[in-house]
Design a protein around this motif. Structure first.
Motif, mmCIF file in Angstrom:
data_model
loop_
_atom_site.group_PDB
_atom_site.id
_atom_site.type_symbol
_atom_site.label_atom_id
_atom_site.label_comp_id
_atom_site.label_asym_id
_atom_site.label_seq_id
_atom_site.Cartn_x
_atom_site.Cartn_y
_atom_site.Cartn_z
ATOM 1 N N ALA A 11 0.805 -1.230 0.000
ATOM 2 C CA ALA A 11 0.000 0.000 0.000
ATOM 3 C C ALA A 11 0.837 1.279 0.000
ATOM 4 N N SER A 12 2.151 1.143 0.275
ATOM 5 C CA SER A 12 2.997 2.335 0.279
ATOM 6 C C SER A 12 3.421 2.720 -1.135
ATOM 7 N N GLY A 13 3.141 1.846 -2.108
ATOM 8 C CA GLY A 13 3.662 2.054 -3.459
ATOM 9 C C GLY A 13 2.841 3.037 -4.281
ATOM 10 N N PHE A 14 3.190 3.118 -5.547
ATOM 11 C CA PHE A 14 2.592 4.064 -6.492
ATOM 12 C C PHE A 14 1.076 3.828 -6.621
ATOM 13 N N LEU A 15 0.685 2.597 -6.946
ATOM 14 C CA LEU A 15 -0.755 2.307 -7.098
ATOM 15 C C LEU A 15 -1.433 2.251 -5.737
ATOM 16 N N GLY A 16 -0.721 1.690 -4.753
ATOM 17 C CA GLY A 16 -1.319 1.518 -3.429
ATOM 18 C C GLY A 16 -1.726 2.849 -2.826
ATOM 19 N N THR A 33 -0.535 -2.752 4.215
ATOM 20 C CA THR A 33 0.740 -3.349 4.615
ATOM 21 C C THR A 33 1.921 -2.667 3.948
ATOM 22 N N SER A 34 3.018 -2.691 4.697
ATOM 23 C CA SER A 34 4.320 -2.279 4.195
ATOM 24 C C SER A 34 5.341 -3.136 4.933
ATOM 25 N N ARG A 35 6.539 -3.298 4.369
ATOM 26 C CA ARG A 35 7.575 -4.016 5.125
ATOM 27 C C ARG A 35 8.217 -3.102 6.158
ATOM 28 N N THR A 36 7.911 -1.812 6.075
ATOM 29 C CA THR A 36 8.436 -0.827 7.021
ATOM 30 C C THR A 36 7.321 -0.436 7.985
ATOM 31 N N ALA A 49 4.571 -6.122 7.394
ATOM 32 C CA ALA A 49 4.598 -7.543 7.018
ATOM 33 C C ALA A 49 5.411 -7.759 5.751
ATOM 34 N N ASP A 50 6.272 -8.768 5.803
ATOM 35 C CA ASP A 50 6.916 -9.247 4.578
ATOM 36 C C ASP A 50 6.122 -10.480 4.155
ATOM 37 N N LEU A 51 5.269 -10.308 3.162
ATOM 38 C CA LEU A 51 4.294 -11.348 2.822
ATOM 39 C C LEU A 51 4.902 -12.519 2.069
ATOM 40 N N PRO A 129 12.315 -11.950 -15.176
ATOM 41 C CA PRO A 129 11.971 -12.581 -13.891
ATOM 42 C C PRO A 129 10.619 -12.092 -13.355
ATOM 43 N N TYR A 130 10.324 -10.835 -13.560
ATOM 44 C CA TYR A 130 9.034 -10.260 -13.144
ATOM 45 C C TYR A 130 7.893 -10.925 -13.923
ATOM 46 N N ALA A 131 8.068 -11.047 -15.244
ATOM 47 C CA ALA A 131 6.998 -11.573 -16.100
ATOM 48 C C ALA A 131 6.685 -13.028 -15.767
ATOM 49 N N ALA A 133 7.098 -14.562 -12.925
ATOM 50 C CA ALA A 133 6.419 -14.633 -11.626
ATOM 51 C C ALA A 133 4.962 -14.181 -11.757
ATOM 52 N N LYS A 134 4.710 -13.149 -12.534
ATOM 53 C CA LYS A 134 3.321 -12.687 -12.724
ATOM 54 C C LYS A 134 2.512 -13.724 -13.507
ATOM 55 N N GLY A 135 3.163 -14.391 -14.480
ATOM 56 C CA GLY A 135 2.470 -15.444 -15.223
ATOM 57 C C GLY A 135 2.089 -16.585 -14.295
ATOM 58 N N MET A 159 0.663 -0.365 -18.796
ATOM 59 C CA MET A 159 1.758 0.494 -18.319
ATOM 60 C C MET A 159 1.182 1.720 -17.597
ATOM 61 N N VAL A 160 1.436 1.790 -16.307
ATOM 62 C CA VAL A 160 0.816 2.833 -15.491
ATOM 63 C C VAL A 160 1.770 4.028 -15.390
ATOM 64 N N TYR A 161 1.192 5.214 -15.456
ATOM 65 C CA TYR A 161 1.974 6.437 -15.262
ATOM 66 C C TYR A 161 1.085 7.412 -14.499
HETATM 67 N N1 LIG Z 1 3.363 0.475 -12.138
HETATM 68 C C1 LIG Z 1 3.024 -0.190 -13.249
HETATM 69 O O1 LIG Z 1 3.231 0.276 -14.388
HETATM 70 C C2 LIG Z 1 2.384 -1.551 -13.127
HETATM 71 C C3 LIG Z 1 1.979 -2.191 -14.315
HETATM 72 C C4 LIG Z 1 1.408 -3.446 -14.238
HETATM 73 C C5 LIG Z 1 1.219 -4.048 -13.007
HETATM 74 N N2 LIG Z 1 1.614 -3.400 -11.876
HETATM 75 C C6 LIG Z 1 1.437 -4.099 -10.603
HETATM 76 O O2 LIG Z 1 0.734 -3.274 -9.691
HETATM 77 C C7 LIG Z 1 1.217 -3.502 -8.363
HETATM 78 C C8 LIG Z 1 1.640 -2.190 -7.721
HETATM 79 O O3 LIG Z 1 2.650 -1.606 -8.537
HETATM 80 P P1 LIG Z 1 3.345 -0.238 -8.117
HETATM 81 O O4 LIG Z 1 3.766 0.425 -9.365
HETATM 82 O O5 LIG Z 1 2.477 0.472 -7.152
HETATM 83 O O6 LIG Z 1 4.653 -0.800 -7.389
HETATM 84 P P2 LIG Z 1 5.509 -0.144 -6.203
HETATM 85 O O7 LIG Z 1 5.343 1.330 -6.201
HETATM 86 O O8 LIG Z 1 6.882 -0.697 -6.350
HETATM 87 O O9 LIG Z 1 4.807 -0.745 -4.914
HETATM 88 C C9 LIG Z 1 4.885 -2.108 -4.580
HETATM 89 C C10 LIG Z 1 5.099 -2.233 -3.086
HETATM 90 O O10 LIG Z 1 5.149 -3.612 -2.711
HETATM 91 C C11 LIG Z 1 5.798 -3.690 -1.448
HETATM 92 N N3 LIG Z 1 6.525 -4.987 -1.362
HETATM 93 C C12 LIG Z 1 7.540 -5.421 -2.110
HETATM 94 N N4 LIG Z 1 7.925 -6.655 -1.706
HETATM 95 C C13 LIG Z 1 7.106 -7.010 -0.679
HETATM 96 C C14 LIG Z 1 7.016 -8.168 0.172
HETATM 97 N N5 LIG Z 1 7.836 -9.201 0.034
HETATM 98 N N6 LIG Z 1 6.061 -8.194 1.136
HETATM 99 C C15 LIG Z 1 5.228 -7.143 1.300
HETATM 100 N N7 LIG Z 1 5.292 -6.001 0.534
HETATM 101 C C16 LIG Z 1 6.223 -5.955 -0.438
HETATM 102 C C17 LIG Z 1 6.739 -2.495 -1.361
HETATM 103 O O11 LIG Z 1 6.347 -1.697 -0.263
HETATM 104 P P3 LIG Z 1 7.223 -1.632 1.095
HETATM 105 O O12 LIG Z 1 8.641 -1.351 0.686
HETATM 106 O O13 LIG Z 1 6.575 -0.506 1.845
HETATM 107 O O14 LIG Z 1 7.057 -2.967 1.726
HETATM 108 C C18 LIG Z 1 6.425 -1.683 -2.624
HETATM 109 O O15 LIG Z 1 6.308 -0.294 -2.369
HETATM 110 C C19 LIG Z 1 2.363 -4.516 -8.479
HETATM 111 O O16 LIG Z 1 1.871 -5.806 -8.223
HETATM 112 C C20 LIG Z 1 2.771 -4.395 -9.925
HETATM 113 O O17 LIG Z 1 3.339 -5.595 -10.417
HETATM 114 C C21 LIG Z 1 2.193 -2.164 -11.901
#
Ligand SMILES: NC(=O)c1ccc[n+]([C@@H]2O[C@H](COP(=O)([O-])OP(=O)(O)OC[C@H]3O[C@@H](n4cnc5c(N)ncnc54)[C@H](OP(=O)(O)O)[C@@H]3O)[C@@H](O)[C@H]2O)c1
Length: 299
Positions: A11-16, A33-36, A49-51, A129-131, A133-135, A159-161
């Motif tokens: 939830a701390s991330g860009f989309l979250g 959740t966040s790991r911090t 939580a580290d999920l 590696p990302y692709a 895992a997502k698959g 692709m999110v922006y």
């Molecule tokens: N951005 C895009 O263009 C895009 C496109 C397609 C799909 N997505 C998907 O949308 C989702 C969100 O993307 P985003 O761009 O918001 O990514 P992001 O900003 O990197 O946020 C993802 C967050 O996941 C947390 N995380 C990482 N490893 C973890 C673990 N082991 N346990 C718990 N938390 C963990 C991290 O937060 P903490 O460091 O606070 O733990 C990180 O901030 C992802 O699943 C991504 O694959 C994004």
């Protein structure tokens, strides 16, 4: 979503961050959740939580007792290096499997997984590696739905922006910040056509996937349905900012890059959701945000 217990991972991330705002507006009782460690407020309860650890996922679900889950936690990178295989597996697949196990045990009403346009089609190898895992996450989602009747839906996100993207190495923030600094952004051939979607549309789309009836077990596209090359986007940004044009061909192209377009009609039919922000408007909002952040000395 009013009054419902909703859990957002990553939830701390860009989309979250954007999704939390939309959920608060919708009146949900939000756990995040966040790991911090983060301070909770009257509106959001934060859990550390580290999920990728099953015990951490179990503790989280016991404490938060969610009815709806948005699983966004992930290591988001298109880099190809072999050193990323393990971290991508743990952050993108182990976390998802742990969340699916706990959500199934807890009887959650809906689990929305963040999938990706990078997921390989059944007849092709994954490109990173990302692709891969997502698959695999998408395969597990179908498996959990088929065998345990888990009400899981995968959002295939394109692709999110947009405003608030913290990873400024991604092509749009990078091109904006270089152009604002008066430097030409260095790009590959930029020939890849990409389906771009604004972060606010993605947040609304995720909400629609949590609300829609009878889509359990499915994968729904969250994209714009329009393809625009990386080169064209970078050139448009340079023009809009008034910066120098991008240096095309300065970097090598990545291997195994796929071209995908979101099926917006299928998503609209399944969920009623359609993206609303055209690329020109989204870019202009994004540029304004990075300009302001830079002026305030935060970037
Ligand atoms: N951005 C895009 O263009 C895009 C496109 C397609 C799909 N997505 C998907 O949308 C989702 C969100 O993307 P985003 O761009 O918001 O990514 P992001 O900003 O990197 O946020 C993802 C967050 O996941 C947390 N995380 C990482 N490893 C973890 C673990 N082991 N346990 C718990 N938390 C963990 C991290 O937060 P903490 O460091 O606070 O733990 C990180 O901030 C992802 O699943 C991504 O694959 C994004």
């Amino acid at each position: 979503m009013r009054g419902q217990r909703v859990l957002v991972t990553g939830a701390s991330g860009f989309l979250g961050t954007r999704l939390l705002a939309v959920l608060r507006e919708a009146g949900a009782a939000v756990a995040a959740t966040s790991r911090t460690a983060r301070a909770s407020s009257s509106e959001i309860t934060w859990y550390q939580a580290d999920l990728s650890q099953p015990e951490a996922a179990a503790r989280l679900f016991d404490a938060a007792r969610p009815e709806v889950v948005f699983h966004l936690a992930s290591l988001v990178t298109g880099r190809r290096g072999i050193e990323l295989v393990g971290p991508a597996f743990r952050a993108n697949l182990a976390t998802s499997v742990n969340v699916l196990v706990e959500a199934s045990r807890a009887g959650c009403r809906r689990v929305v997984l963040a999938g990706s346009m990078e997921e390989p089609e059944p007849d092709e190898p994954a490109g990173s590696p990302y692709a891969v895992a997502k698959g695999a996450q998408a395969l597990y989602a179908r498996f959990f739905h088929a065998l345990y009747a888990t009400p899981v839906v995968t959002a295939r996100i394109f692709m999110v922006y947009g405003e608030g993207q913290g990873d400024v190495a991604k092509v749009i923030p990078y091109s904006i910040l270089e152009a604002l600094g008066g430097r030409p952004p260095k790009l590959s051939s930029g020939a890849r056509p990409v389906d771009w979607i604004h972060v606010a549309d993605v947040a609304e789309g995720l909400l629609a996937l949590a609300r829609a009836a009878k889509i359990e077990g499915r994968r729904c596209d969250l994209g714009s349905g329009q393809l625009v090359t990386v080169r064209e986007v970078a050139e448009r940004i340079s023009l809009m900012v008034g910066g120098p044009p991008p240096e095309i061909g300065a970097l090598p192209d990545r291997p195994l890059e796929r071209v995908r377009r979101a099926d917006v009609e299928a998503t609209a039919a399944q969920t009623g959701f359609r993206p609303r922000i055209p690329l020109a408007e989204g870019l202009s909002r994004t540029i304004a945000w990075y300009r302001a952040e830079r002026a305030a000395g935060r970037l």
